[in-house]
Design a protein around this motif. Structure first.
Motif, PDB file in Angstrom:
ATOM      1  N   ALA A 190       0.814  -1.218   0.000  1.00 21.38           N
ATOM      2  CA  ALA A 190       0.000   0.000   0.000  1.00 21.38           C
ATOM      3  C   ALA A 190       0.842   1.260   0.000  1.00 21.38           C
ATOM      4  N   GLY A 191       2.028   1.205   0.616  1.00 18.64           N
ATOM      5  CA  GLY A 191       2.812   2.413   0.817  1.00 18.64           C
ATOM      6  C   GLY A 191       3.630   2.867  -0.364  1.00 18.64           C
ATOM      7  N   GLY A 192       3.906   1.981  -1.328  1.00 15.13           N
ATOM      8  CA  GLY A 192       4.593   2.426  -2.524  1.00 15.13           C
ATOM      9  C   GLY A 192       5.967   1.878  -2.820  1.00 15.13           C
ATOM     10  N   PRO A 193       6.687   1.170  -1.910  1.00 17.47           N
ATOM     11  CA  PRO A 193       7.979   0.592  -2.284  1.00 17.47           C
ATOM     12  C   PRO A 193       7.854  -0.350  -3.479  1.00 17.47           C
ATOM     13  N   SER A 194       8.925  -0.439  -4.246  1.00 14.29           N
ATOM     14  CA  SER A 194       8.897  -1.171  -5.515  1.00 14.29           C
ATOM     15  C   SER A 194       9.210  -2.646  -5.315  1.00 14.29           C
ATOM     16  N   LEU A 195       8.260  -3.357  -4.720  1.00 12.32           N
ATOM     17  CA  LEU A 195       8.366  -4.800  -4.548  1.00 12.32           C
ATOM     18  C   LEU A 195       6.984  -5.408  -4.758  1.00 12.32           C
TER      19      LEU A 195
ATOM     20  N   LEU B   6       6.123   4.021  -8.510  1.00 12.81           N
ATOM     21  CA  LEU B   6       5.780   3.511  -7.189  1.00 12.81           C
ATOM     22  C   LEU B   6       5.124   2.134  -7.296  1.00 12.81           C
ATOM     23  N   PHE B   7       4.966   1.478  -6.151  1.00 13.62           N
ATOM     24  CA  PHE B   7       4.197   0.239  -6.005  1.00 13.62           C
ATOM     25  C   PHE B   7       4.856  -0.933  -6.741  1.00 13.62           C
ATOM     26  N   LYS B   8       4.132  -2.060  -6.763  1.00 14.98           N
ATOM     27  CA  LYS B   8       4.703  -3.260  -7.374  1.00 14.98           C
ATOM     28  C   LYS B   8       4.832  -3.121  -8.882  1.00 14.98           C
ATOM     29  N   GLY B   9       4.002  -2.285  -9.513  1.00 17.61           N
ATOM     30  CA  GLY B   9       4.210  -1.960 -10.917  1.00 17.61           C
ATOM     31  C   GLY B   9       3.257  -2.581 -11.908  1.00 17.61           C
ATOM     32  N   LEU B  10       2.383  -3.502 -11.485  1.00 15.52           N
ATOM     33  CA  LEU B  10       1.537  -4.196 -12.455  1.00 15.52           C
ATOM     34  C   LEU B  10       0.475  -3.263 -13.038  1.00 15.52           C
ATOM     35  N   SER B  11      -0.225  -2.510 -12.198  1.00 16.63           N
ATOM     36  CA  SER B  11      -1.218  -1.555 -12.700  1.00 16.63           C
ATOM     37  C   SER B  11      -0.539  -0.456 -13.500  1.00 16.63           C
ATOM     38  N   GLU B  12       0.638  -0.045 -13.054  1.00 11.28           N
ATOM     39  CA  GLU B  12       1.360   1.024 -13.731  1.00 11.28           C
ATOM     40  C   GLU B  12       1.848   0.579 -15.109  1.00 11.28           C
ATOM     41  N   VAL B  13       2.189  -0.701 -15.254  1.00  9.10           N
ATOM     42  CA  VAL B  13       2.559  -1.226 -16.566  1.00  9.10           C
ATOM     43  C   VAL B  13       1.378  -1.113 -17.524  1.00  9.10           C
ATOM     44  N   GLY B  14       0.180  -1.424 -17.037  1.00  8.66           N
ATOM     45  CA  GLY B  14      -1.009  -1.285 -17.866  1.00  8.66           C
ATOM     46  C   GLY B  14      -1.222   0.146 -18.320  1.00  8.66           C
TER      47      GLY B  14
END
Length: 438
Positions: free
Chosen positions: A134-139, A303-311
């Motif tokens: 939830a907090g934003g680290p890239s994992l 930010l975040f794990k990146g899956l939504s951001e990849v979309g």
């Protein structure tokens, strides 16, 4: 006539003519007792994953929506990103410091094959995973969720079914969680078969993967029924490949692998730098400070794990220049390196997918003749090979992101030079003494 083996050694002619021994196939009565445990583990593992992900999404919605709106600050303004990342480091540090079990061992020492943790460790591990997501680290969630499901499966399985082989429970839990994470049991079967390749094996391969595949299928089906995950980015399908496409695939995959190896080689040094702080209430907030600075440089998509951001990147790749893609690639990879080094609990697959996608779209922006689907798939392939050292998972993930059958052959060819660049070299995983695993 002298016959030679694949290693160039002479083999007697009569021996060479003999057919290779065939492993006996297990009878059905041997496999049937494993179905029920595999089904139960698959369903429970998927529910754990979905539950933690749902809790993290709800918290993320509050942290990056109504809360900054109520305070009158921008949702992704630099001060707010900085404040949330530092606060995430503090809260995760508190849990690691005070909660029994300290949320498990140093995450830099863990891979997908998680050790069996005591039940008292699991609540803290799941809490810090939700806070991190939830907090934003890239994992991503994969490593801690697999570890939690392995511990839960071993603890319950050995008590409820004591006659079942104890070594079966971790394998079922890993396969079930991977199936749930990717939404398909194919990924689980590939990971298990790759793991079995280096071990002595009794019977046929399909007999050995029967129970894990059952668990992975049930985990994937449960996730599909509850949350309907998808990895397809919706990029335009590529037509018949040409020679220029082969050249682009080879160059992009190799470049991605080399870039990923830069992070791998830096990993032990960055990890050692944070370890000098010696306390989670110093290491994790310090990591939050660095991640806040990186977010200010790369923007909220890093930010975040990146899956939504990849979309979001894939929906409108023309919305960013090659320079912007390059910045996001470097920032996200650096954020992954910092997040994995300072003590946040999480996996590296999902942020590596973002890095590879951004790199592939950068190649498309630089050279429009590079098809975006080809750029994304080969960028993800090379990056995952370097970061995870999981060949089958890298190929599978790259293929499902673009859902273009024409790219599959190019991916297989591009994986060869990329694998030569990473094999035998340090991995992005450390031993307890801080030296890299090879």
């Amino acid at each position: 006539m002298c016959v030679y083996s694949v290693y160039g050694e002479p083999v007697a002619q009569d021996t060479a003519r003999q057919p290779p021994p065939t492993a006996p196939t297990a009878p059905a009565r041997t496999l049937l007792p494993f179905i029920l445990p595999a089904v139960v583990v698959g369903v429970v593992a998927a529910l754990v994953f979905v539950g933690v992900s749902a809790a993290a999404e709800q918290l993320q919605h509050v942290l990056w929506g109504p809360l900054p709106d109520a305070l009158g600050v921008g949702r992704y303004s630099v001060p707010w990103m900085f404040a949330v990342l530092v606060a995430t480091g503090i809260t995760v540090g508190l849990v690691v410091w005070k909660v029994p079990g300290h949320a498990g061992p140093d995450p830099a020492t863990l891979g997908l094959d998680a050790p069996v943790m005591a039940p008292a460790v699991l609540p803290g591990l799941l809490v810090v995973t939700a806070l991190m997501l939830a907090g934003g680290p890239s994992l991503g969630p994969e490593n801690p969720i697999i570890a939690a499901n392995v511990g839960l499966a071993v603890w319950l399985g050995t008590r409820l079914l004591p006659r079942t082989p104890g070594a079966l429970w971790p394998v079922l839990a890993e396969a079930a969680t991977i199936g749930a994470l990717f939404g398909t049991p194919v990924a689980a079967a590939l990971v298990i078969s790759e793991a079995l390749a280096g071990r002595p094996m009794r019977g046929r391969l399909w007999d050995n993967v029967f129970a894990p595949l059952t668990a992975g299928a049930c985990g994937a089906m449960t996730t599909a029924l509850v949350s309907r995950p998808t990895f397809d980015l919706g990029l335009p399908a590529m037509g018949r490949p040409h020679a220029k496409d082969l050249l682009a695939a080879l160059v992009i995959a190799s470049a991605a692998a080399l870039l990923g190896m830069c992070a791998v080689y830096a990993f032990p040094y960055v990890h050692a730098g944070f370890r000098r702080l010696r306390h989670p209430m110093l290491m994790l907030p310090a990591g939050g400070v660095v991640l806040g600075a990186l977010a200010a440089l790369g923007g909220h998509l890093t930010l975040f794990k990146g899956l939504s951001e990849v979309g979001e990147l894939a929906r409108a790749p023309e919305g960013w220049s090659a320079g912007q893609f390059a910045v996001m690639t470097v920032v996200k990879l650096t954020a992954l390196l910092v997040s994995a080094s300072c003590g946040f609990r999480g996996g590296r697959i999902f942020p590596a997918v973002f890095v590879g996608t951004s790199l592939g779209l950068c190649a498309h922006a630089l050279v429009p003749a590079v098809h975006p689907s080809l750029g994304v798939a080969t960028g993800v392939l090379g990056m995952l090979l370097a970061i995870t050292r999981q060949g089958w998972v890298s190929l599978f993930t790259a293929a499902v992101l673009v859902a273009s059958p024409a790219i599959l052959t190019l991916l297989c060819i591009a994986s060869l030079p990329a694998w030569l660049l990473v094999t035998g070299r340090p991995q992005m995983q450390l031993r307890p003494d801080g030296t890299p695993v090879r």
